[in-house]
Design an enzyme around this catalytic site. Sequence first.
Site, PDB file in Angstrom:
ATOM      1  CG  HIS A 141      -7.174  -6.317  -4.200  1.00 39.54           C
ATOM      2  ND1 HIS A 141      -6.387  -7.091  -3.378  1.00 39.54           N
ATOM      3  CD2 HIS A 141      -8.341  -6.991  -4.313  1.00 39.54           C
ATOM      4  CE1 HIS A 141      -7.033  -8.177  -3.024  1.00 39.54           C
ATOM      5  NE2 HIS A 141      -8.238  -8.141  -3.583  1.00 39.54           N
ATOM      6  CG  ASP A 171      -3.469  -6.119  -1.846  1.00 36.97           C
ATOM      7  OD1 ASP A 171      -4.041  -5.050  -2.130  1.00 36.97           O
ATOM      8  OD2 ASP A 171      -3.978  -7.241  -2.053  1.00 36.97           O
ATOM      9  N   GLY A 248     -14.451 -11.888  -3.199  1.00 41.89           N
ATOM     10  CA  GLY A 248     -15.261 -11.305  -2.135  1.00 41.89           C
ATOM     11  C   GLY A 248     -14.697 -11.577  -0.758  1.00 41.89           C
ATOM     12  CB  SER A 250     -10.134  -9.662  -1.360  1.00 44.25           C
ATOM     13  OG  SER A 250      -9.641 -10.531  -2.348  1.00 44.25           O
ATOM     14  CG  LEU A 305      19.642  -4.973   6.528  1.00 43.07           C
ATOM     15  CD1 LEU A 305      19.865  -4.553   7.983  1.00 43.07           C
ATOM     16  CD2 LEU A 305      19.448  -6.487   6.447  1.00 43.07           C
ATOM     17  N   GLY A 306      19.480  -1.977   3.899  1.00 42.99           N
ATOM     18  CA  GLY A 306      20.560  -1.424   3.102  1.00 42.99           C
ATOM     19  C   GLY A 306      21.510  -2.471   2.570  1.00 42.99           C
TER      20      GLY A 306
END
Length: 510
Positions: A141, A171, A248, A250, A305-306
């Site tokens: 982001h 992210d 800031g 981040s 993993l399913g």
Amino acid sequence: MKFKQVAATVLISAATAFASIFVYSKYLQPKPEGLFQNGSDDIPVNYASYTPGTMPNVNLTPPTDFQQAARIGTPAVVHIKTKINPRQLNNNIQKRRSLLEEFFGEQFDDGNSRRYYVPGQMASGSGVIIADDGYIVTNNHVVDDADEISVTLSNNRSYKARVVGTDPNTDLAVIKIDASGLPYLLYGDSDDIQVGQWVLAVGYPLNLETTVTAGIVSAKSRAIGINTRQRRSAIESFIQTDAAVNQGNSGGALINTAGELVGINAAIASPTGAYAGYSYAIPVNLVKKVANDLVKFGNVQRAYLGIEYNDPSRMTEAQLREQQMSRDMGGIKVLGVPPTGAAAAAGIKEGDIITKINGVSTASVPELMEQISRYKPGDKVSINYMRNNKEYTASAVLKNLDGNTGIVKATVLDYLGAELSPLRASDAERLGINGGLMVTNINSGLIKKQTTMKSSFVILKADDTGIASTDDLKNALTGKKKVRLEGFYPSDRYSNIYYYDLDLSNSVAF
């Protein structure tokens, strides 16, 4: 006689003073902290996790000095500034003709093009140098949709940066500057992080210069919904701390007292938008995997993993009872096993409770997601699970979303930045069409940057090609520089049709 009276008075006063001191010291004066409760010589202090009367094994060493960790961390954390250029977006709308117009063949179409102006934007965040040749990890982001990215080092030298790859699901993003011999942080081990451990947050909050704050780890494997609100496939398993973090920060570093990188700061919990006591960092063991994939492949090689499951923390008591689950079951209950998935091949069945992956506890959905996300298709993992109150261990070879172990390359659909779902036959029949592809969510990508399209839009055509599946759309877009998407919104199905123009020149499709 006078002398005897004075002497008696002195003796009485002395006796009274002595008695007062004895009574105070014996019964009134509070005792210092120790192994016994205040005011008692025989009632021991009952420390949590210790039996009464035993010596508590408590480390009373003063807090660590953070100077060395700060010296190690600050040179490798950078200030990232981004710019999004102003642009105009077209939202082409054409009125559908009425039944009378269709019958008489008269043209009353009042098609129009609405033009939207989006002003330019500037923002800033932080990043962490992970290699001496200029690779930097940050939050997705921070650099999302940026047209220009500049990086300023702690010594005030500035560089232009380019995006190597992004992963909105975690992210995370990797960017690159053309430099060499840079200071960088060594990876720590986020599995070794313990609640109560000292950590430092390093970044550039509120456009300030390099700033270091300290706090403790207050929780692990925390999910706060900040990513899952935007993407159904998002992964959240944050390290929660009380180190002060603001806008800031981040993309900045969370380090331990040895100066090792243990997380990337990503979010705060706040009713006001400013720091209110809690901050969240992506654990470095997940960061390593994502960053390495982005550098090597340009996209994340995500393993699955399913299994089908629900998150007990987001279910009501009635839903838990219906599925015979509880919030403290100590693992993830398997509600379904697709036949082509890794779990099915390993012998996992519906009703099993998965408790560990490669020996690491997976008592919650965030813990399970974090563990699986560290691996790539083709990796073999051990699975501990409970069946009929007995513990079993199985070995599974993880697969990609296509059901195999091959390398998955980014396609034009990844660049669109949207989640797509084919219309069910019943919905298509209700809407009076043969089929279509619904946009269920819009994230960072070409659609968000170039159009005003919203979720729930149904794509019917890409230029003149009918669209009913993701493969249809992928084939229609591949190799093209520009394309027009045609469709409608169910809310005004019989009023308007919409056209959205996309420029694919810079995508992998061309």
